[in-house]
Design a protein around this motif. Structure first.
Motif, short mmCIF file in Angstrom:
data_model
loop_
_atom_site.label_atom_id
_atom_site.label_comp_id
_atom_site.label_asym_id
_atom_site.label_seq_id
_atom_site.Cartn_x
_atom_site.Cartn_y
_atom_site.Cartn_z
N ASP A 145 107.48 61.03 17.79
CA ASP A 145 108.71 60.25 17.65
C ASP A 145 108.60 58.86 18.26
N HIS A 146 107.63 58.66 19.15
CA HIS A 146 107.47 57.36 19.81
C HIS A 146 106.63 56.44 18.92
N PRO A 147 107.09 55.20 18.68
CA PRO A 147 106.38 54.32 17.74
C PRO A 147 104.95 53.97 18.18
N THR A 148 104.69 53.90 19.47
CA THR A 148 103.36 53.53 19.94
C THR A 148 102.34 54.64 19.71
N TYR A 149 102.75 55.89 19.88
CA TYR A 149 101.82 57.02 19.81
C TYR A 149 101.99 57.83 18.53
N GLN A 150 102.77 57.32 17.61
CA GLN A 150 103.11 58.07 16.41
C GLN A 150 101.89 58.40 15.56
N ARG A 151 100.99 57.45 15.37
CA ARG A 151 99.84 57.67 14.49
C ARG A 151 98.92 58.77 15.01
N GLN A 152 98.56 58.71 16.31
CA GLN A 152 97.67 59.72 16.87
C GLN A 152 98.33 61.10 16.87
N ALA A 153 99.61 61.14 17.18
CA ALA A 153 100.31 62.42 17.20
C ALA A 153 100.44 62.99 15.78
N ALA A 154 100.70 62.13 14.81
CA ALA A 154 100.82 62.60 13.42
C ALA A 154 99.49 63.17 12.93
N GLU A 155 98.38 62.55 13.32
CA GLU A 155 97.06 63.06 12.93
C GLU A 155 96.84 64.46 13.50
N GLN A 156 97.22 64.66 14.75
CA GLN A 156 97.03 65.96 15.38
C GLN A 156 97.97 67.02 14.78
N ILE A 157 99.17 66.60 14.41
CA ILE A 157 100.09 67.53 13.76
C ILE A 157 99.54 67.95 12.40
N GLU A 158 98.93 67.01 11.69
CA GLU A 158 98.28 67.34 10.41
C GLU A 158 97.14 68.34 10.62
N GLU A 159 96.39 68.16 11.71
CA GLU A 159 95.31 69.10 12.02
C GLU A 159 95.86 70.51 12.22
N VAL A 160 96.97 70.61 12.93
CA VAL A 160 97.58 71.92 13.17
C VAL A 160 98.04 72.53 11.84
N GLU A 161 98.62 71.71 10.99
CA GLU A 161 99.08 72.21 9.69
C GLU A 161 97.92 72.65 8.81
N ASN A 162 96.80 71.93 8.86
CA ASN A 162 95.66 72.22 7.99
C ASN A 162 94.86 73.44 8.43
N HIS A 163 94.84 73.74 9.70
CA HIS A 163 94.07 74.88 10.20
C HIS A 163 95.01 76.07 10.34
N LYS A 164 95.01 76.92 9.35
CA LYS A 164 95.93 78.05 9.32
C LYS A 164 95.59 79.13 10.35
N ALA A 165 94.37 79.12 10.87
CA ALA A 165 93.98 80.11 11.87
C ALA A 165 94.50 79.74 13.26
N TRP A 166 94.90 78.50 13.46
CA TRP A 166 95.43 78.10 14.76
C TRP A 166 96.83 78.67 14.91
N PHE A 167 97.11 79.26 16.02
CA PHE A 167 98.43 79.82 16.35
C PHE A 167 98.88 80.81 15.26
N GLU A 168 97.95 81.61 14.73
CA GLU A 168 98.24 82.43 13.55
C GLU A 168 99.28 83.52 13.81
N ASP A 169 99.36 84.05 15.01
CA ASP A 169 100.31 85.13 15.26
C ASP A 169 101.75 84.63 15.38
N TYR A 170 101.92 83.37 15.69
CA TYR A 170 103.26 82.78 15.80
C TYR A 170 103.29 81.40 15.13
N ARG A 171 102.66 81.34 13.98
CA ARG A 171 102.49 80.07 13.27
C ARG A 171 103.83 79.45 12.88
N LYS A 172 104.77 80.26 12.42
CA LYS A 172 106.07 79.72 12.03
C LYS A 172 106.77 79.07 13.21
#
Length: 180
Positions: A145-172
């Motif tokens: 949500d912060h404009p300065t760190y938005q790009r790096q955080a968005a990239e990491q959020i995309e990584e979490v979304e793309n790797h379905k095995a991460w946090f698989e037991d409580y993914r939702k």
């Protein structure tokens, strides 16, 4: 005459089937269940919901040490790779704790490091600390949500979304925490 009788008996015996009656028909055997050879299913993971993760509120201007933070992240990555290869449970636990501490050190050096935040959340997931992992994912959502760190955080959020095995037991729950 005795020799003729012996030869006749030998010929009579030689003309018989070798084992007596003809062999019975071969039937397909009933399937055998090998329940003792199959590994039993793994017990369900029991996650710890609460989290006593201590965070220091950021007040004023923070001096970021990005280079040192990245060094701590690399050291923690190497520690966790070693932990994955270790078979001894006690040594593995010590290595996982060491990796978590290194990610924490990285966040102390740079509190806005999105990569260290996600990796620390994944490390907490490995040690079944669901509450801490979700808190760190919430922190990542705040960084997005912060404009300065938005790009790096968005990239990491995309990584979490793309790797379905991460946090698989409580993914939702994880994706909901990230705002997805």
């Amino acid at each position: 005459m005795g020799k003729l009788y012996a030869v006749a008996m030998l010929a009579l015996v030689a003309c018989q089937p070798m084992y007596g009656a003809p062999a019975p028909r071969v039937k397909n055997p009933a399937p055998i269940r090998h329940t003792e050879l199959v590994d039993p299913p793994a017990p369900p993971k029991e996650y710890v919901e609460e989290c006593n993760l201590r965070t220091v509120p950021v007040t004023g201007r923070v001096k970021r040490d990005i280079a040192r933070s990245d060094e701590h992240v690399k050291k923690a990555d190497a520690t966790l790779v070693t932990a994955d290869k270790t078979a001894v449970a006690a040594a593995r636990g010590d290595l996982l704790i060491g990796g978590i501490e290194e990610y924490g050190n990285a966040l102390e050096r740079d509190p806005y490091n999105a990569e260290a935040t996600v990796k620390l959340a994944r490390a907490y997931d490995k040690v079944q600390r669901k509450g801490c992992a979700l808190r760190l994912l919430g922190r990542l959502a705040k960084l997005a949500d912060h404009p300065t760190y938005q790009r790096q955080a968005a990239e990491q959020i995309e990584e979490v979304e793309n790797h379905k095995a991460w946090f698989e037991d409580y993914r939702k729950d994880a994706l909901r925490t990230l705002g997805r």
